[in-house]
Design a protein around this motif. Structure first.
Motif, PDB file in Angstrom:
ATOM      1  N   ILE A 195       0.839  -1.199   0.000  1.00  0.00           N
ATOM      2  CA  ILE A 195       0.000   0.000   0.000  1.00  0.00           C
ATOM      3  C   ILE A 195       0.873   1.247   0.000  1.00  0.00           C
ATOM      4  CG2 ILE A 195      -1.709   1.333   1.294  1.00  0.00           C
ATOM      5  CD1 ILE A 195      -2.813  -1.281   2.350  1.00  0.00           C
ATOM      6  N   GLN A 196       0.569   2.153  -0.877  1.00  0.00           N
ATOM      7  CA  GLN A 196       1.268   3.436  -0.904  1.00  0.00           C
ATOM      8  C   GLN A 196       0.241   4.559  -0.947  1.00  0.00           C
ATOM      9  OE1 GLN A 196       4.590   3.705  -3.503  1.00  0.00           O
ATOM     10  NE2 GLN A 196       4.782   5.911  -3.324  1.00  0.00           N
ATOM     11  N   ASP A 197       0.348   5.493   0.002  1.00  0.00           N
ATOM     12  CA  ASP A 197      -0.592   6.608   0.073  1.00  0.00           C
ATOM     13  C   ASP A 197      -0.242   7.692  -0.932  1.00  0.00           C
ATOM     14  OD1 ASP A 197      -1.714   5.228   2.137  1.00  0.00           O
ATOM     15  OD2 ASP A 197      -1.142   6.625   3.717  1.00  0.00           O
ATOM     16  N   PHE A 198      -1.260   8.439  -1.343  1.00  0.00           N
ATOM     17  CA  PHE A 198      -1.039   9.656  -2.125  1.00  0.00           C
ATOM     18  C   PHE A 198      -1.998  10.715  -1.620  1.00  0.00           C
ATOM     19  CE2 PHE A 198      -4.305   7.357  -4.388  1.00  0.00           C
ATOM     20  CZ  PHE A 198      -5.169   8.328  -4.857  1.00  0.00           C
ATOM     21  N   ASP A 199      -1.828  11.955  -2.071  1.00  0.00           N
ATOM     22  CA  ASP A 199      -2.497  13.088  -1.428  1.00  0.00           C
ATOM     23  C   ASP A 199      -3.734  13.613  -2.136  1.00  0.00           C
ATOM     24  OD1 ASP A 199      -0.689  13.159   0.669  1.00  0.00           O
ATOM     25  OD2 ASP A 199       0.701  14.462  -0.411  1.00  0.00           O
ATOM     26  N   PHE A 200      -3.850  13.408  -3.462  1.00  0.00           N
ATOM     27  CA  PHE A 200      -4.951  14.076  -4.160  1.00  0.00           C
ATOM     28  C   PHE A 200      -5.229  13.384  -5.480  1.00  0.00           C
ATOM     29  CE2 PHE A 200      -6.950  17.545  -6.611  1.00  0.00           C
ATOM     30  CZ  PHE A 200      -7.903  17.960  -5.687  1.00  0.00           C
ATOM     31  N   TYR A 201      -6.521  13.284  -5.815  1.00  0.00           N
ATOM     32  CA  TYR A 201      -6.908  12.747  -7.110  1.00  0.00           C
ATOM     33  C   TYR A 201      -6.861  13.858  -8.157  1.00  0.00           C
ATOM     34  CZ  TYR A 201      -8.572   8.100  -5.756  1.00  0.00           C
ATOM     35  OH  TYR A 201      -8.641   6.788  -5.343  1.00  0.00           O
ATOM     36  N   ASN A 202      -5.945  13.733  -9.084  1.00  0.00           N
ATOM     37  CA  ASN A 202      -5.898  14.622 -10.241  1.00  0.00           C
ATOM     38  C   ASN A 202      -5.277  13.850 -11.394  1.00  0.00           C
ATOM     39  OD1 ASN A 202      -3.192  14.509  -9.534  1.00  0.00           O
ATOM     40  ND2 ASN A 202      -3.065  16.634  -8.863  1.00  0.00           N
ATOM     41  N   MET A 203      -5.097  14.511 -12.529  1.00  0.00           N
ATOM     42  CA  MET A 203      -4.589  13.799 -13.696  1.00  0.00           C
ATOM     43  C   MET A 203      -3.188  13.237 -13.463  1.00  0.00           C
ATOM     44  SD  MET A 203      -5.694  12.664 -16.462  1.00  0.00           S
ATOM     45  CE  MET A 203      -7.202  13.630 -16.563  1.00  0.00           C
ATOM     46  N   GLU A 204      -2.439  13.878 -12.577  1.00  0.00           N
ATOM     47  CA  GLU A 204      -1.081  13.400 -12.300  1.00  0.00           C
ATOM     48  C   GLU A 204      -1.096  11.982 -11.731  1.00  0.00           C
ATOM     49  OE1 GLU A 204       2.752  14.570  -9.454  1.00  0.00           O
ATOM     50  OE2 GLU A 204       1.204  16.063  -9.893  1.00  0.00           O
ATOM     51  N   ILE A 205      -2.040  11.692 -10.810  1.00  0.00           N
ATOM     52  CA  ILE A 205      -2.068  10.355 -10.210  1.00  0.00           C
ATOM     53  C   ILE A 205      -2.546   9.322 -11.221  1.00  0.00           C
ATOM     54  CG2 ILE A 205      -4.414  10.445  -9.238  1.00  0.00           C
ATOM     55  CD1 ILE A 205      -1.261   8.966  -7.572  1.00  0.00           C
ATOM     56  N   PHE A 206      -3.442   9.719 -12.146  1.00  0.00           N
ATOM     57  CA  PHE A 206      -3.859   8.791 -13.190  1.00  0.00           C
ATOM     58  C   PHE A 206      -2.717   8.521 -14.162  1.00  0.00           C
ATOM     59  CE2 PHE A 206      -7.910  10.198 -11.567  1.00  0.00           C
ATOM     60  CZ  PHE A 206      -8.704   9.070 -11.648  1.00  0.00           C
ATOM     61  N   ASN A 207      -1.939   9.546 -14.479  1.00  0.00           N
ATOM     62  CA  ASN A 207      -0.764   9.350 -15.329  1.00  0.00           C
ATOM     63  C   ASN A 207       0.262   8.451 -14.648  1.00  0.00           C
ATOM     64  OD1 ASN A 207      -1.626  10.901 -17.513  1.00  0.00           O
ATOM     65  ND2 ASN A 207      -0.815  12.794 -16.665  1.00  0.00           N
ATOM     66  N   ARG A 208       0.427   8.651 -13.346  1.00  0.00           N
ATOM     67  CA  ARG A 208       1.369   7.816 -12.603  1.00  0.00           C
ATOM     68  C   ARG A 208       0.940   6.355 -12.664  1.00  0.00           C
ATOM     69  NH1 ARG A 208       2.587   8.157  -6.039  1.00  0.00           N
ATOM     70  NH2 ARG A 208       3.518   6.088  -5.862  1.00  0.00           N
ATOM     71  N   CYS A 209      -0.349   6.109 -12.503  1.00  0.00           N
ATOM     72  CA  CYS A 209      -0.858   4.743 -12.569  1.00  0.00           C
ATOM     73  C   CYS A 209      -0.549   4.122 -13.921  1.00  0.00           C
ATOM     74  CB  CYS A 209      -2.360   4.749 -12.298  1.00  0.00           C
ATOM     75  SG  CYS A 209      -3.177   3.138 -12.467  1.00  0.00           S
ATOM     76  N   SER A 268       3.555   3.852 -14.346  1.00  0.00           N
ATOM     77  CA  SER A 268       4.340   3.051 -13.408  1.00  0.00           C
ATOM     78  C   SER A 268       3.853   1.620 -13.271  1.00  0.00           C
ATOM     79  CB  SER A 268       4.302   3.704 -12.020  1.00  0.00           C
ATOM     80  OG  SER A 268       2.987   3.655 -11.482  1.00  0.00           O
ATOM     81  N   ASN A 269       2.693   1.302 -13.848  1.00  0.00           N
ATOM     82  CA  ASN A 269       2.086  -0.012 -13.684  1.00  0.00           C
ATOM     83  C   ASN A 269       1.596  -0.265 -12.263  1.00  0.00           C
ATOM     84  OD1 ASN A 269       1.659  -1.299 -16.075  1.00  0.00           O
ATOM     85  ND2 ASN A 269       3.199  -2.884 -15.783  1.00  0.00           N
ATOM     86  N   ASP A 270       1.447   0.797 -11.461  1.00  0.00           N
ATOM     87  CA  ASP A 270       0.835   0.666 -10.152  1.00  0.00           C
ATOM     88  C   ASP A 270      -0.669   0.477 -10.321  1.00  0.00           C
ATOM     89  OD1 ASP A 270       3.294   1.068  -9.016  1.00  0.00           O
ATOM     90  OD2 ASP A 270       2.978   3.201  -8.612  1.00  0.00           O
ATOM     91  N   VAL A 271      -1.317   0.007  -9.264  1.00  0.00           N
ATOM     92  CA  VAL A 271      -2.773  -0.145  -9.248  1.00  0.00           C
ATOM     93  C   VAL A 271      -3.351   1.005  -8.432  1.00  0.00           C
ATOM     94  CG1 VAL A 271      -4.699  -1.654  -8.593  1.00  0.00           C
ATOM     95  CG2 VAL A 271      -2.536  -2.656  -9.393  1.00  0.00           C
ATOM     96  N   LEU A 272      -4.395   1.637  -8.932  1.00  0.00           N
ATOM     97  CA  LEU A 272      -4.959   2.828  -8.301  1.00  0.00           C
ATOM     98  C   LEU A 272      -6.385   2.565  -7.835  1.00  0.00           C
ATOM     99  CD1 LEU A 272      -4.848   5.948  -7.710  1.00  0.00           C
ATOM    100  CD2 LEU A 272      -5.722   6.261 -10.045  1.00  0.00           C
TER     101      LEU A 272
END
Length: 298
Positions: A225-239, A242-246
Motif C-alpha cells: 500500500i502506498q498513500d497519495f495526497d490528491f486525485y488529479n490527472m497526475e495520479i492517473f498518469n502515474r498509474c 508506473s504499472n501501479d494499481v490505483l
C-alpha cells in the motif's frame, strides 16, 4: 489578471527555443527574449539555462512551469466564475464538472428531474481539479457553483466545509494501465493484487478507505500500500506510467484513455452523491428534493 509574460515563458519552455516560441507567439525572437529577461528580473531567479543544445529549465524554472500553468488556468476559471456570478436567473443550477467529478449522473437523471421542475435549467461549469480549486470551490458552494457530483463521506465534508446528498454506495474499484497484466481480467480477486503496489488516498481522507486499508494491512500484507495526497490527472498518469494499481470507481472510466477500471471481489463501497452548500438556496433545495425523489422512484 496575470502577467502575460507567463504565457511567453510557457511557450519558450515547451518549445525549448526563443525562435520557435516567437513563431508561435507571432512576435520577434528579440521581443520574446526581452519578456523572459524582464520576468526573470522581476522574480529574481534564472528560469532557463542557455546551452549550445538549446534552452533547459533550471530548478526554479521547473517549479515556475507548474505554478504558471495553475495561475493562468485559475485566472481563466476566475473570469468564468465571475461571469456566472452575474447570472441570477431563477431555476438555474450551476453544476461544477471536472474529469474527476463528471456530471454524467445528473445528465442521466435530467429527464425525471425536468418532469418535476420543468422550469429548471442546468449550466455546466468546468474547473481544473487541483487542491487549491477543491478547497475554494467546495468551501464556497452556492457562490459560483451550486453542486458537484463525486465520492465523499463525513470526514471529507467536514474538511471541505460543505454538505452532501448520498445517491448511492459506489463499489471501490481498481484502475490499471491497459498494458498491465491484470487488464485482461473482467474483475479482480484480492489474490490478484498480491505483489502489486496499490495506491490509496492517505489515511483520514475517508473512513471507508481507511477500513479497506486496515483490512489489507492486517490480512493481506502481500499487497503493497502506498498513500497519495490528491486525485488529479497526475495520479492517473502515474498509474498508467508506473504499472501501479490505483483505487478508483466506475464513474472514472473515461478519465484516462489508457486506464481500465476493474471491479474487485471485496465488499468495500464509498458514498457517491452531490456536494452542496450547508445553506443551499431555495432553488438548490428544490433541485436536491427532485433528485432524491427521482432516486427513490428508481
Amino acid at each position: 489578471m496575470y502577467n502575460p509574460q507567463l504565457e511567453t515563458f510557457l511557450r519558450v519552455a515547451d518549445a525549448g527555443s526563443f525562435n520557435k516560441a516567437a513563431v508561435e507567439s507571432f512576435i520577434t525572437p528579440t521581443a520574446v527574449i526581452k519578456q523572459i529577461n524582464l520576468l526573470e528580473e522581476s522574480l529574481g531567479v534564472s528560469l532557463f539555462e542557455r546551452t549550445h543544445r538549446g534552452l533547459l529549465l533550471t530548478e526554479a524554472g521547473k517549479s515556475m512551469y507548474q505554478d504558471a500553468k495553475y495561475v493562468i488556468q485559475y485566472c481563466k476559471d476566475s473570469v468564468t466564475r465571475a461571469k456566472n456570478a452575474m447570472k441570477t436567473e431563477d431555476g438555474l443550477i450551476r453544476i461544477g464538472t471536472s474529469p474527476m467529478t463528471p456530471a454524467s449522473v445528473l445528465l442521466e437523471l435530467w429527464p425525471q428531474i425536468h418532469e418535476q421542475c420543468p422550469a429548471m435549467k442546468f449550466q455546466l461549469v468546468p474547473f481544473d481539479n487541483t487542491p487549491e480549486n477543491a478547497r475554494e470551490i467546495l468551501g464556497n458552494l452556492g457562490q459560483n457553483i451550486d453542486v458537484v457530483a463525486g465520492i465523499f463521506d463525513d470526514t471529507m465534508l467536514n474538511l471541505r466545509r460543505c454538505a452532501g446528498v448520498r445517491l448511492r454506495m459506489e463499489p471501490i474499484c481498481c484502475a490499471v494501465s491497459i498494458h498491465h497484466p491484470l487488464a485482461g481480467k473482467k474483475y479482480l480477486n484480492l489474490e490478484d493484487l498480491y505483489g502489486q503496489k496499490l495506491l490509496l488516498m492517505h489515511r483520514n481522507w475517508s473512513r471507508y478507505v481507511d477500513e479497506l486499508r486496515n483490512d489489507l494491512l492486517e490480512n493481506h500484507s502481500q499487497i503493497q500500500i502506498q498513500d497519495f495526497d490528491f486525485y488529479n490527472m497526475e495520479i492517473f498518469n502515474r498509474c498508467e506510467n508506473s504499472n501501479d494499481v490505483l483505487m478508483a470507481f466506475a464513474g472514472w472510466a473515461n478519465v484516462h484513455p489508457l486506464l481500465k477500471i476493474l471491479p474487485v471481489t471485496w465488499e468495500y463501497r464509498i458514498p457517491y452523491g452531490l456536494l452542496h452548500s450547508p445553506k443551499p438556496s431555495n432553488t438548490v433545495k428544490k433541485f436536491l428534493a427532485a433528485v432524491q425523489n427521482t432516486i427513490h422512484e428508481t
